[in-house]
Structure formats: structure tokens, C-alpha cells
Scaffold this active site. Structure first.
Site, PDB file in Angstrom:
ATOM      1  N   SER A 126      35.634  43.139  31.514  1.00  0.00           N
ATOM      2  CA  SER A 126      35.770  42.545  32.582  1.00  0.00           C
ATOM      3  C   SER A 126      34.892  43.344  33.749  1.00  0.00           C
ATOM      4  O   SER A 126      34.771  44.460  33.636  1.00  0.00           O
ATOM      5  CB  SER A 126      37.176  42.480  33.184  1.00  0.00           C
ATOM      6  OG  SER A 126      37.345  42.414  34.444  1.00  0.00           O
ATOM      7  N   TYR A 148      44.962  46.962  35.005  1.00  0.00           N
ATOM      8  CA  TYR A 148      44.287  45.945  34.330  1.00  0.00           C
ATOM      9  C   TYR A 148      42.855  46.358  33.861  1.00  0.00           C
ATOM     10  O   TYR A 148      42.413  46.434  32.844  1.00  0.00           O
ATOM     11  CB  TYR A 148      44.091  44.649  35.274  1.00  0.00           C
ATOM     12  CG  TYR A 148      43.164  43.592  34.666  1.00  0.00           C
ATOM     13  CD1 TYR A 148      43.414  42.986  33.180  1.00  0.00           C
ATOM     14  CD2 TYR A 148      42.051  43.222  35.245  1.00  0.00           C
ATOM     15  CE1 TYR A 148      42.609  42.297  32.755  1.00  0.00           C
ATOM     16  CE2 TYR A 148      41.099  42.578  34.602  1.00  0.00           C
ATOM     17  CZ  TYR A 148      41.497  41.911  33.303  1.00  0.00           C
ATOM     18  OH  TYR A 148      40.499  41.007  32.681  1.00  0.00           O
ATOM     19  N   LYS A 181      40.732  47.469  30.416  1.00  0.00           N
ATOM     20  CA  LYS A 181      39.597  47.118  29.852  1.00  0.00           C
ATOM     21  C   LYS A 181      38.459  48.259  29.405  1.00  0.00           C
ATOM     22  O   LYS A 181      37.775  48.203  28.777  1.00  0.00           O
ATOM     23  CB  LYS A 181      39.349  45.789  30.722  1.00  0.00           C
ATOM     24  CG  LYS A 181      39.957  44.619  30.767  1.00  0.00           C
ATOM     25  CD  LYS A 181      39.929  43.932  29.620  1.00  0.00           C
ATOM     26  CE  LYS A 181      40.733  42.656  29.397  1.00  0.00           C
ATOM     27  NZ  LYS A 181      40.692  42.164  28.100  1.00  0.00           N
TER      28      LYS A 181
HETATM   29  C1  WQD Z   1      37.971  35.325  44.410  1.00  0.00           C
HETATM   30  C2  WQD Z   1      37.621  35.492  45.923  1.00  0.00           C
HETATM   31  C3  WQD Z   1      39.510  36.426  47.033  1.00  0.00           C
HETATM   32  C4  WQD Z   1      42.425  33.172  46.745  1.00  0.00           C
HETATM   33  C5  WQD Z   1      40.062  38.662  39.739  1.00  0.00           C
HETATM   34  C6  WQD Z   1      40.022  39.851  39.067  1.00  0.00           C
HETATM   35  C7  WQD Z   1      39.166  39.898  38.041  1.00  0.00           C
HETATM   36  C8  WQD Z   1      38.805  39.065  37.120  1.00  0.00           C
HETATM   37  C9  WQD Z   1      38.919  37.659  38.054  1.00  0.00           C
HETATM   38  C10 WQD Z   1      40.370  38.971  35.252  1.00  0.00           C
HETATM   39  C11 WQD Z   1      38.142  36.664  46.479  1.00  0.00           C
HETATM   40  C12 WQD Z   1      39.272  35.104  47.742  1.00  0.00           C
HETATM   41  C13 WQD Z   1      41.121  34.078  46.649  1.00  0.00           C
HETATM   42  C14 WQD Z   1      42.568  32.615  47.884  1.00  0.00           C
HETATM   43  C15 WQD Z   1      40.624  33.794  48.865  1.00  0.00           C
HETATM   44  N1  WQD Z   1      40.190  38.749  36.633  1.00  0.00           N
HETATM   45  N2  WQD Z   1      40.573  34.325  47.676  1.00  0.00           N
HETATM   46  N3  WQD Z   1      41.661  32.947  48.796  1.00  0.00           N
HETATM   47  O1  WQD Z   1      39.807  38.875  42.747  1.00  0.00           O
HETATM   48  O2  WQD Z   1      37.382  38.320  42.671  1.00  0.00           O
HETATM   49  O3  WQD Z   1      38.758  38.742  40.649  1.00  0.00           O
HETATM   50  O4  WQD Z   1      39.724  37.533  38.789  1.00  0.00           O
HETATM   51  O5  WQD Z   1      40.107  38.681  34.205  1.00  0.00           O
HETATM   52  O6  WQD Z   1      39.344  41.091  37.492  1.00  0.00           O
HETATM   53  O7  WQD Z   1      40.115  41.040  39.977  1.00  0.00           O
HETATM   54  O8  WQD Z   1      39.296  36.688  41.845  1.00  0.00           O
HETATM   55  O9  WQD Z   1      39.769  34.326  42.215  1.00  0.00           O
HETATM   56  O10 WQD Z   1      41.335  36.212  43.091  1.00  0.00           O
HETATM   57  O11 WQD Z   1      39.226  35.804  44.070  1.00  0.00           O
HETATM   58  O12 WQD Z   1      39.953  33.847  49.924  1.00  0.00           O
HETATM   59  O13 WQD Z   1      43.502  31.884  48.127  1.00  0.00           O
HETATM   60  O14 WQD Z   1      38.483  34.583  46.646  1.00  0.00           O
HETATM   61  O15 WQD Z   1      39.712  37.480  48.300  1.00  0.00           O
HETATM   62  O16 WQD Z   1      37.007  37.188  47.496  1.00  0.00           O
HETATM   63  P1  WQD Z   1      38.932  38.112  41.882  1.00  0.00           P
HETATM   64  P2  WQD Z   1      39.988  35.832  42.745  1.00  0.00           P
END
Ligand code: WQD
Length: 323
Positions: free
Chosen positions: A119, A143, A147
Site C-alpha cells: 500500500s 495498517y 504492510k
Molecule cells: C481520499 C481523500 C480524504 C472522505 C486510505 C488509506 C490508504 C488506502 C486507501 C487501504 C482524502 C478525502 C474522504 C470524505 C473527503 N487504504 N475525503 N471526504 O485516506 O487517501 O487512503 O484508503 O488499503 O492506505 O489511507 O482514502 O478514500 O479515505 O480519502 O474529503 O467523506 O478524500 O480526506 O483526501 P485515503 P480516502
């Protein structure tokens, strides 16, 4: 080729299973069905097993022998960042413990090729615009730590007994290759936004004051079918002579999109008119996380073929099909 896919009943794993089936490979799936669904694996045999459970090694050794397994694609793991902060010991037990059982059984059975689901969370909060595999890996949650440790375990197995592994660092995975294989867990931005739209609520943007052009966070959204294709490229790479024996590859598009851009594409695709609501930042979010994709393109000949619109449109189609 006979391939054992752990976590093959899950969102990403089931896409790889289907591509392998379409290519005519023998596939056996190992999944504890905690998040996976048996109907996603089609005709392939399914062994219901928690890799971290007592006795798992014996079941794996038997399955490797019975199915004459040549290679493993290892997805099965816990993957929620927030949950990993709440239950770190369980994450280590599940992810690292499960992988230790898998590697021991592979060694015992003489199965020498592994594609590992790593990841971009291994990078933590990088200070650079685009991250390269040879840059610092400093995960900021359990997490991501499990990984990174998983990659180290594979490297150590390479040194000790000659395991050849491809460690794929996924960026933000979304979309669906087929409408029946959509992500059923509402955990990431795109499904969260669909949920809000279905409920007639405004989607929430976490932070509008980041040092990015529109103030919202930038991520690299890769279509799950492109990502699945990268696994087949990695399996072929391991079956040949090329490579180091332990390779780490970013899997992304190389192009970032901001949260506000994603929401604009969601509005175009769904026809929904609800304006987003910008709120305060979410703790632990790096402003920007985008893959440098030079290595995977050069060594595996893989690059993403689908853009953000395809990703959002296929996610929406699968979302509708499941409701
Ligand atoms: C994406 C962007 C949020 C929800 C995570 C894990 C990573 C991988 C993928 C596993 C961010 C923004 C989100 C909302 C928003 N996991 N957001 N409003 O955090 O980039 O990655 O998932 O395998 O390891 O860390 O993904 O989809 O949570 O967020 O503005 O309601 O969307 O702040 O910038 P993230 P995400």
C-alpha cells in the site's frame, strides 16, 4: 499456471481471480469471508480460512499440494486505517501473523513466487509531490506498518530460501471492472459520496485550506481493473527470469486528482446537483499522495489505461447494480 489467491473473494482480489479465470489459469481462492463474498469467485474452489488462525499452515500446505500451486497472490488482510489505530495488536496478529503462516507454508511446499498486496500507506506523509519506491517509507499508522513489515518479510524469505516476490503499493483504488464486483464496503471517498447522494446529503470535503491548487487533498485514483491487470503482469514477470527477486512497485496512474475534482466528476456521472460542504481537515491526511509510475512501466510494461471518469462511472454503475 496454478495460482492461489488469498482474499480472492474481496473487492480487489475478485477482479484478479476473474482475469486469471478469463486467461484460462487454474485458480484456488483462500478467504475467511469476513468481508469477502463467495459469489464473487465463480467456479473456482474456495477454501474458507483465516490465515492467522491456528492450523492455517497445515491447510495451506495441503491446498498447495492438492492444487499443484505455482504462485500466490496475497490480498487477505485487515485494511482499515482507523481501526488499525484502535486495535494495533489485532492488526499485527492478523496481517503479519497471517503472512508469516503463508510464507512458512510456501517454503515448506516449495511455492516460490508471490505477488503481495502492499500500500501507499507505507509512505506515511511524504514531503514530495510524487513518491518513488526508493524514497523514505515511514508509515504513520499500524495498517501501513504491517504492510511495510510484509514487504520486509518477503525480502527476508527471498534471502533465506529464494522466494521471488513483487510487492505492489496500491494508491487509491476505486471503480469496478464488472458491475457485480463493486466495492461493497463504504470506507473510501467515492462510496462515501455515493452514500451521501443516495441519502440526499451534501458530500463532505475534509479540508479546503491545503497547499494545493483548489485547497483540497490530492490523491492518485487507480481503476481496480487496471490494478488487477498489474497483478497479472507481476505474475508473468516472476515466472520469467527478469527482476531482482524482490521488487517493489507503485501502482497508480501517476496523475493526481483533488477531492473537489473527484466530486465534480461524480456530479457529471450521476447527474446529482448537491454542492459539497467543505469542513475541517481530517487528522493524518497528507496534502498530496501521487505515484511515480516509472518503475512499473519500465520493468513490467504496465501502465494505467483508465482515467478518473471511467473509474467514477464504473463505480457508480456497480453501486446502482447492488441496490
Ligand atoms: C481520499 C481523500 C480524504 C472522505 C486510505 C488509506 C490508504 C488506502 C486507501 C487501504 C482524502 C478525502 C474522504 C470524505 C473527503 N487504504 N475525503 N471526504 O485516506 O487517501 O487512503 O484508503 O488499503 O492506505 O489511507 O482514502 O478514500 O479515505 O480519502 O474529503 O467523506 O478524500 O480526506 O483526501 P485515503 P480516502
Amino acid at each position: 499456471m496454478s495460482v492461489l489467491v488469498t482474499g480472492g473473494a474481496g473487492f480487489i482480489g475478485s477482479h484478479v481471480v476473474r482475469l486469471l479465470q478469463q486467461r484460462g489459469e487454474e485458480v484456488v481462492v483462500v478467504d475467511d469471508l469476513s468481508n469477502g463474498r463467495a459469489d464473487r469467485v465463480g467456479d473456482s474452489p474456495l477454501v474458507q480460512l483465516d490465515l492467522a488462525a491456528e492450523g492455517a499452515q497445515e491447510v495451506l500446505r495441503r491446498t498447495f499440494a492438492e492444487r499443484s500451486v505455482d504462485a500466490v497472490v496475497h490480498f487477505a488482510a485487515r485494511k482499515q486505517v482507523g481501526e488499525s489505530v484502535q486495535k494495533p495488536a489485532w492488526y499485527w496478529q492478523q496481517n503479519v501473523g497471517g503472512q508469516a503462516n503463508l510464507l512458512q507454508a510456501m517454503q515448506d511446499a516449495g511455492v516460490g513466487r508471490l505477488v503481495f498486496s502492499s500500500s501507499a500507506a507505507t509512505y506515511g506523509a511524504p514531503q514530495v509531490d510524487v513518491v518513488r519506491e526508493d524514497g523514505p517509507a515511514e508509515p504513520i499508522n499500524p495498517y501501513g506498518q504491517t504492510k511495510l513489515v510484509g514487504e520486509w518479510m518477503n525480502r527476508a524469505a527471498g534471502v533465506a530460501w529464494g522466494l521471488r516476490s513483487a510487492n505492489l503499493r496500491y494508491f487509491n483504488v476505486a471503480g469496478a471492472g464488472w458491475p457485480d464486483l463493486g466495492d461493497s464496503v463504504v470506507m473510501n471517498l467515492i462510496p462515501i459520496v455515493f452514500t451521501a447522494l443516495d441519502a440526499g446529503r451534501a458530500p463532505v470535503v475534509f479540508g479546503g485550506d491545503y497547499p494545493t491548487p483548489d485547497g483540497s487533498c490530492i490523491r492518485d485514483y487507480v481503476h481496480v481493473l487496471d490494478l488487477a491487470e498489474a497483478h497479472l503482469a507481476a505474475l508473468d514477470h516472476l515466472a520469467g527470469d527478469a527482476g531482482e527477486g524482490h521488487d517493489v512497485f507503485n501502482v497508480g496512474t501517476g496523475t493526481g486528482a483533488s477531492v473537489l475534482e473527484v466530486l465534480r466528476v461524480v456530479r457529471e456521472v450521476t447527474g446529482a446537483r448537491v454542492e459539497p460542504e467543505v469542513r475541517e481537515r481530517r487528522a493524518g491526511d497528507p496534502p498530496q499522495l501521487v505515484a511515480d509510475v516509472g518503475r512499473i512501466r519500465g520493468e513490467l510494461g504496465w501502465s494505467a489505461s483508465k482515467g478518473l471518469r471511467d473509474t467514477v462511472a464504473s463505480a457508480w454503475e456497480a453501486w446502482r447494480a447492488a441496490r
